[in-house]
Design an enzyme around this catalytic site. Structure first.
Site, mmCIF file in Angstrom:
data_model
loop_
_atom_site.group_PDB
_atom_site.id
_atom_site.type_symbol
_atom_site.label_atom_id
_atom_site.label_comp_id
_atom_site.label_asym_id
_atom_site.label_seq_id
_atom_site.Cartn_x
_atom_site.Cartn_y
_atom_site.Cartn_z
ATOM 1 N N ASP A 160 -2.347 0.049 7.187
ATOM 2 C CA ASP A 160 -2.695 0.580 5.873
ATOM 3 C C ASP A 160 -2.185 -0.425 4.825
ATOM 4 O O ASP A 160 -1.490 -1.401 5.138
ATOM 5 C CB ASP A 160 -2.110 1.984 5.665
ATOM 6 C CG ASP A 160 -2.924 2.770 4.634
ATOM 7 O OD1 ASP A 160 -3.627 2.139 3.816
ATOM 8 O OD2 ASP A 160 -2.847 4.019 4.622
HETATM 9 C C1 NOJ Z 1 -4.399 3.466 1.407
HETATM 10 C C2 NOJ Z 1 -4.863 4.720 2.092
HETATM 11 O O1 NOJ Z 1 -3.781 5.364 2.720
HETATM 12 C C3 NOJ Z 1 -5.951 4.475 3.124
HETATM 13 O O2 NOJ Z 1 -6.445 5.718 3.544
HETATM 14 C C4 NOJ Z 1 -7.032 3.610 2.581
HETATM 15 O O3 NOJ Z 1 -8.032 3.422 3.544
HETATM 16 C C5 NOJ Z 1 -6.438 2.284 2.150
HETATM 17 N N1 NOJ Z 1 -5.451 2.532 1.106
HETATM 18 C C6 NOJ Z 1 -7.470 1.303 1.663
HETATM 19 O O4 NOJ Z 1 -7.942 1.654 0.428
#
Ligand code: NOJ
Length: 756
Positions: A289
């Site tokens: 993430d």
């Molecule tokens: C953080 C989020 O937790 C995740 O779900 C998302 O896909 C990513 N950012 C990318 O934007």
């Protein structure tokens, strides 16, 4: 001696030939490409910066073009539109020493341009086919916009509605969550359309199951927080949807931000290697993430180089935004040979993903002018409307106040009547909220309708200051609350019925949007009470991203329609249900508590040794609130009336066959209606404490008034086994209760069977 040498040489040649033979064309291609790549280029493939139109995390990537020139970028996210993507892809191809194409990712979560209801809403449709079609639609629009990868489905089981991200998942049930995970992976990746490349069909996109793992178990419902969980709970209650996505062939998996029993998921080799790869056979690519590797430093796992090493060795392959692999990868691998092995393996999996997408043959995938015609097409809008109608849940309908009739004078009151922004909800990707249909857009042409604001959607300035910088579009009507309510009361008194649209602004749920208080805010509640005091029937339409605590609200209205954030066509869908053009058919997939103190509350809890007994002091209960939720898992009313009969359970081979009759009454509402029926099991006697109920099947179908149909459900043998506390799968023969009903707390058909 000579003979021995000859024999070894022959064996080696045979082994080499066999291993070449055993390799797939994809593996052969990737191996030969990697043989020409430098270490820097291999590490570059592990780098995933964010560039473009959207900001979805706390820090921005810089110098991306410069890095592309050196072959130091494997993919990007947040860039879309054919023009922007082509420009970047051309640039990358031209400058990369080996002309390796980029991945283009984005959070296509519930639609891309045409926005569907939030995932929690779609789950409430209990319509797997519709959910798959929705993912399919999202994929086609995203692919037409140049994307080849979505960070979806989010399959985190959640039992705590304080956590804002419950809006992004399918709710609290592992079995239903698994079926939805499969449907979404299929919908995005379209396995039936693939031919030469397993993910290469140009209108499909690669999916990413997230957030691995257990992100929904955050303590106190606070986002990113610690997770501490027994293996028993992990295996039976939280792992199943991730595993189902893997078994459905999901191309990638995303690590979660949280730690799990003291080890952050992003450097957790038990999760990423033992479970995901070895036990479940995942052969795709693992992305972290957003800056999750860097955040390992805050978890206390060491400095930048140390956390990069930990994450690499644990199996986190693509570094989203953080660039710690880029910074430390080369020096680390020079000192630690095992890091070199991890880099090679990560690079291989990333290149394999690109190969499977067919990017080496067609880096743009087939973007033709005609592709863009799918975006916001009439068919997609119709699908969005159907999906929204099916997702809405009629929580209450006292005296059958709904559906409304066309002769009634209707006062539409409340801050959510005219707002378009919240219709498309959080994580609405490339959706254009100005094109969404508000409730007022859909009803203003009706006869005898009037409108008043009634109160501000958010009254608290500090809250507005948090939400507005992220696009909430909230403003304050400067009139006093009393003046706003007075105007609304005047309108209500002239009407036959009041439709009151309240709830949350979209930014109050989603990422980094945990809340400790889940009731309607004071002015909304005051407005609701003022409406009730007029003596007119009050229909509460709610737009929100999570289960709210509605005990007080429930006491002041006659009907409640939970509309969630319903998407581009939300207004039309609400109007269709209010008018009775179609009956509501959604059922909750997450329990609505009475108050915050009951949280976590979920239907598939285990029993205690002192089950609730109102007559006994020493039983498991609260002194100040019932144990029961306000609205249980599976709850959802219809305008039509149904009854169930003739439950029959039969063992056929290794399966349990369950059949029962569903009858729709002749009387009452005669319009189109579908009904969900739910099948639950309970293991009566076992070696570990088991849930009081477990959903194991369901059916959704349309019946005409007066019609009866027999429903057949099949439960496979695996469904009555479980993982014990040592993570071993066990089947325990014995007695099971089988029940069938309209919700987890209304199951009129019950029997017991003996299963082995
Ligand atoms: C953080 C989020 O937790 C995740 O779900 C998302 O896909 C990513 N950012 C990318 O934007």
């Amino acid at each position: 001696m000579m003979k021995l040498h000859l024999r070894i040489a022959t064996c080696l040649a045979a082994w080499a030939a066999a291993s070449v033979y055993a390799q797939s064309p994809a593996e052969r291609f990737v191996d030969s490409l990697m043989a020409q790549m430098s270490w820097e280029e291999k590490i570059g493939q592990l780098n995933l910066p964010s560039v473009g139109f959207d900001v979805t995390g706390p820090m921005l990537s810089t110098g991306v073009e410069e890095k592309m020139k050196q072959g130091l970028v494997g993919g990007v996210f947040n860039t879309f539109t054919p023009v922007a993507v082509r420009k970047l892809q051309d640039f990358a191809l031209e400058h990369h020493p080996h002309h390796i194409p980029l991945l283009f990712g984005y959070d296509v979560i519930h639609g891309h341009r045409t926005i569907l209801p939030i995932p929690l809403g779609q789950a409430a449709s209990w319509n797997l086919h519709l959910i798959e079609l929705g993912a399919n639609m999202a994929a086609r629009e995203a692919a037409a916009d140049g994307l080849n990868w979505t960070f979806s489905p989010m399959v985190d089981i959640a039992r705590d509605p304080r956590w804002g991200r419950v809006s992004e998942g399918a709710g609290e049930d592992p079995w239903l969550g698994s079926r939805i995970a499969e449907a979404m992976v299929k919908g995005y990746q379209m396995p039936q359309m693939q031919s030469h490349y397993s993910l290469g069909y140009p209108q499909s996109i690669m999916a990413c199951v997230k957030h691995f793992a257990l992100y929904g178990g955050a303590e106190a419902g606070r986002d990113y927080n610690t997770v501490d969980m027994s293996p028993y709970r992990m295996e039976n209650d939280y792992f199943p949807p991730y595993k189902a996505a893997v078994q459905a062939g999901v191309g990638t998996a995303m690590t979660s931000f949280n730690d799990v029993n003291g080890m952050p998921a992003t450097c957790n080799s038990f999760l990423l290697k033992d479970v995901l790869r070895k036990e479940w056979g995942f052969d795709g690519m693992v992305v972290t993430d957003y800056t999750a590797i860097n955040e390992l430093m805050f978890h206390g796992m060491g400095n930048g180089a140390e956390v990069a090493k930990r994450a690499l060795l644990a199996g986190a392959e693509m570094d989203m935004v953080g660039e710690l692999y880029l910074t430390h990868g080369d020096s680390l691998r020079k000192v630690h040979p095992e890091v070199g092995v991890a880099i090679e393996s990560a690079c291989r999996n990333i290149l394999l993903a690109k190969f499977r997408l067919g990017l080496f043959e067609d880096p743009y995938r087939a973007w033709k002018e005609a592709d863009s015609e799918v975006i916001m097409s009439a068919e997609h809008k119709e699908l969005a409307k159907v999906s929204a109608m099916e997702s809405m849940v009629l929580l209450k309908n006292e005296n059958r106040v709904l559906p409304l009739n066309s002769a009634q004078k209707i006062a539409f009151i409340g801050p959510q009547v005219k707002r378009r922004r919240d219709m498309i909800g959080n994580w609405s990707g490339a959706g254009d909220w100005t094109q969404s249909r508000s409730l007022w857009d859909a009803v203003e042409s009706w006869d005898n309708v009037s409108y008043a604001l009634g109160c501000n959607l958010v009254q608290d300035a500090a809250m507005m200051d948090q939400l507005n910088p992220h696009g909430a579009q909230l403003s304050l009507d400067e009139r006093s609350s009393e003046a706003l309510i007075k105007e609304a009361v005047k309108l209500a008194k002239k009407a036959d019925v009041v439709v009151l649209a309240l709830g949350e602004p979209y930014g109050m749920s989603g990422e980094a949007a945990s809340r400790s208080s889940l009731t309607l805010h004071d002015q909304q509640q005051a407005l609701l009470e003022a409406m009730a005091a007029t003596g007119k029937p009050v229909v509460l339409v709610l737009m929100n991203g999570r289960p709210l605590c509605l005990s007080e609200a429930d006491g002041s209205c006659n009907a409640i329609l939970e509309a969630w954030f319903p998407g581009t066509m939300g207004g039309d869908a609400i109007a269709a249900l209010l008018s009775g053009e179609q009956s509501p058919s959604g059922h909750l997939t997450m329990t609505f508590p009475r108050n915050e103190g009951q949280i976590p509350i979920y239907y598939n809890h285990r029993n205690t040794g002192r089950p609730f007994d109102a007559q006994q002091k020493y039983t498991s209960k609260y002194l100040d609130v019932s144990n029961r939720p306000l609205y249980a898992f599976g709850h959802g009313l219809s305008y039509a009336d149904y009854s169930l009969s003739n439950l029959v359970c039969e063992r056929v081979g290794s399966e349990l066959h369950v059949s029962y009759d569903l009858t729709r009454s002749y009387e009452g509402y005669g319009g189109p209606a579908s009904q969900v029926t739910q099948l639950y099991l309970h293991d009566v006697n076992s070696n570990m404490t088991r849930p009081v109920l477990e959903l194991k099947g369901f059916d959704k179908r349309d019946l005409m008034p007066g019609q009866t149909q027999t429903i057949h459900l099949v439960v496979s043998r695996n469904e009555w086994g479980y993982f014990n506390s040592d993570r071993h799968w066990v089947m325990e023969p014995g007695e099971f209760e089988v029940s069938v009903g309209f919700s987890s707390d209304q199951r009129p058909l019950q029997t017991t069977v003996v299963l082995d």
